[in-house]
Design a protein around this motif. Structure first.
Motif: not given
Length: 527
Positions: A122-123, A475-477, A512-515
């Motif tokens: 799903v992600l 998890s927030w992303v 594009e953002v990553t943790e």
């Protein structure tokens, strides 16, 4: 009695002894079915390659399933795919859509034995959908490359005669050019373009045409050299709109007017950033939250344009507010500011460029001369980081000279008043950009990430009750990315309008953002 004749198998070639045609594989006079043992031997030695000895392929092959992988076709160099049909690969999450057949979905879901596996699928679908949506919005904002190439071909060799002049006076005047609204008929539709007339000594077409397509970079789709038509009126002086000249003045102007280079751009500016800042004091005072959010979005566009220029490694952009153009776009379908949503976000364009190897801008403004004179170094093009830092103060209506910014007169930067949730973050970013030591400054890429965090989070309250970890940020992303897609779907169904510029910038961020990036940015911003 004479002895029996010798067995004939020594006279037969090995290729003819392979059991491929029913009962004829058994040697005459030999009761033992030796041929069955040959099906259990390993594949041929690598020395048997294509081009080696072979025989005519048999017509009837045995229907023994387990023995097919070791048939004679392998030793003859034939493709394995002809004798071993391969199973269709399972689709990847990026290829799944709502219309994907259940058979293909079953191939993907069958190996998944836990909810965590389904969650990964799903992600992956969400990330792929966000990338497709971002590309679609970008094409609506800047147009497709194919259409741009068609327009360039259609405008090749054209001059003023092929254009219809829509306004006599410039729609915008920047530090290095005047812009006139003109019409051009293409495929039975009149399109509105901007005719850019560079001021003397300010045309740098060779740099600008090699910068590629980007949402924050001015595009050129045509050029020609001609005298200015009598209908068009140039202002009497830079930065000041003069009255319309008389017929005698126009005739005199045409008689003495030199041949000018004219550039055609599909983006029609209505104002420069300098004019926007000058006329927005009231908005900043009455709606500080909305205005400072607009400031963050404008700064973000400038940083993204500078990043694109660095990748091209051809030219650098002039961030002087007089040369940053604003282009109107439809109001976004959604805005977190509620009643202030009627104030739309303009698209910011870098319109003035100089070569990356140049030591000084060809067209210097009085402000730039002040900056370079304040530096205890030879005249050089100001660093992009310093330009963006100065731009923050200009947008927030705080006076700052480069002398004070670099600590040449004072070790403290002017105070930025706290008027909204963005004020503290913008002050922190300005301080990180205006470090006198280049090694201590944050880069343009880091400044872009800081602005994205200021606009869309995570905010500091996320870490009030939970320790900041990579797992928490991941998890927030993932949750915010899903909520963004739901928000876009709800607005599209409710308002029936296409996503706008702010939605595209938000999609670019969560695409594009990553943790790991968030961990570093929040450390710099909130520490």
């Amino acid at each position: 009695d004479p002895p029996p004749p010798p067995l004939p198998k020594k006279q037969l070639q090995r290729a003819e002894s392979l059991p491929e045609q029913g009962p004829s594989w058994q040697c005459r006079g030999d009761p033992t079915p030796r041929g069955s043992i040959l099906y259990s031997i390993p594949p041929p030695h690598p020395q048997h390659r294509e081009g080696g000895p072979s025989s005519t392929p048999p017509q009837d092959r045995p229907s023994w399933g387990p023995k097919k992988p070791l048939t004679k076709s392998q030793s003859l160099g034939e493709p394995v795919a002809q004798s071993r049909p391969q199973k269709a690969p399972s689709p990847s999450p990026a290829e799944l859509t709502f219309g994907t057949a259940d058979g293909e979905l079953g191939q993907l879901l069958q190996p998944l034995e836990s909810p965590a596996g389904v969650c990964r699928v799903v992600l992956g679908c969400q990330a792929a959908a966000l990338a497709r949506l971002s590309a679609r919005i970008q094409e609506e904002l800047v147009g497709s490359e194919e259409r741009q190439q068609l327009l360039e071909a259609e405008l090749a060799g054209k001059s003023w005669a092929a254009l219809s002049i829509l306004d006599r006076e410039p729609c915008c005047e920047s530090g290095d050019a005047w812009y006139f609204r003109v019409g051009f008929t293409f495929e039975q539709t009149q399109l509105v373009f901007a005719a850019k007339v560079p001021k003397p000594g300010c045309a740098r077409l060779g740099v600008q045409r090699s910068l590629g397509v980007h949402c924050s970079i001015q595009r050129l789709i045509g050029r020609f050299t001609d005298r200015l038509p009598w209908e068009l009126v140039l202002p009497g002086s830079a930065g000041e709109q003069s009255r319309s000249p008389s017929a005698q003045e126009t005739a005199a102007c045409l008689a003495t007017c030199p041949v000018l280079q004219v550039l055609i751009s599909p983006e029609v500016p209505y104002q420069t950033l300098a004019g926007f800042v000058k006329g927005s004091h009231g908005l900043h005072r009455t709606s500080p939250g909305h205005y400072e959010r607009l400031a963050c979005l404008l700064l973000l566009q400038a940083c993204m344009g500078l990043e694109h220029l660095r990748v091209q490694n051809v030219g650098r952009g002039d961030l002087c507010p007089e040369n940053l153009l604003l282009v109107r776009h439809p109001c976004p379908a959604w805005s977190p500011q509620g009643k202030e949503a009627s104030l739309s976000l303009p698209r910011l364009l870098i319109s003035s460029f100089f070569k990356a190897k140049d030591n000084q801008r060809p067209c210097s403004t009085s402000q730039e001369q002040e900056w370079t004179e304040a530096l205890a170094a030879p005249p050089a093009a100001l660093a992009d980081e310093l330009n963006v830092g100065m731009l923050i103060y200009q947008l927030l209506h705080v006076d700052l000279s480069l002398e004070n910014a670099l600590g040449l007169r004072s070790n403290r930067l002017p105070e930025i008043p706290s008027l909204s949730i963005y004020s503290t973050g913008l002050k922190r970013l300005a301080m990180l950009l205006l470090q006198r030591d280049p090694c201590k400054r944050v880069s343009i890429e880091q400044a872009r990430s800081i602005l994205q965090v200021l606009l869309w989070g995570p905010r500091q309250e996320l870490f009030a009750r939970s320790k900041k970890t990579l797992a928490l940020l991941r998890s927030w992303v993932e949750v915010k990315r899903a909520l963004l897609l739901l928000k876009l779907a709800e607005n599209s169904a409710g308002a029936g309008t296409s996503p706008g510029l702010e939605e595209w910038l938000c999609c670019q961020y969560f695409k594009e953002v990553t943790e790991h990036t968030l961990y570093q940015v929040t450390q710099a911003l909130y520490t």
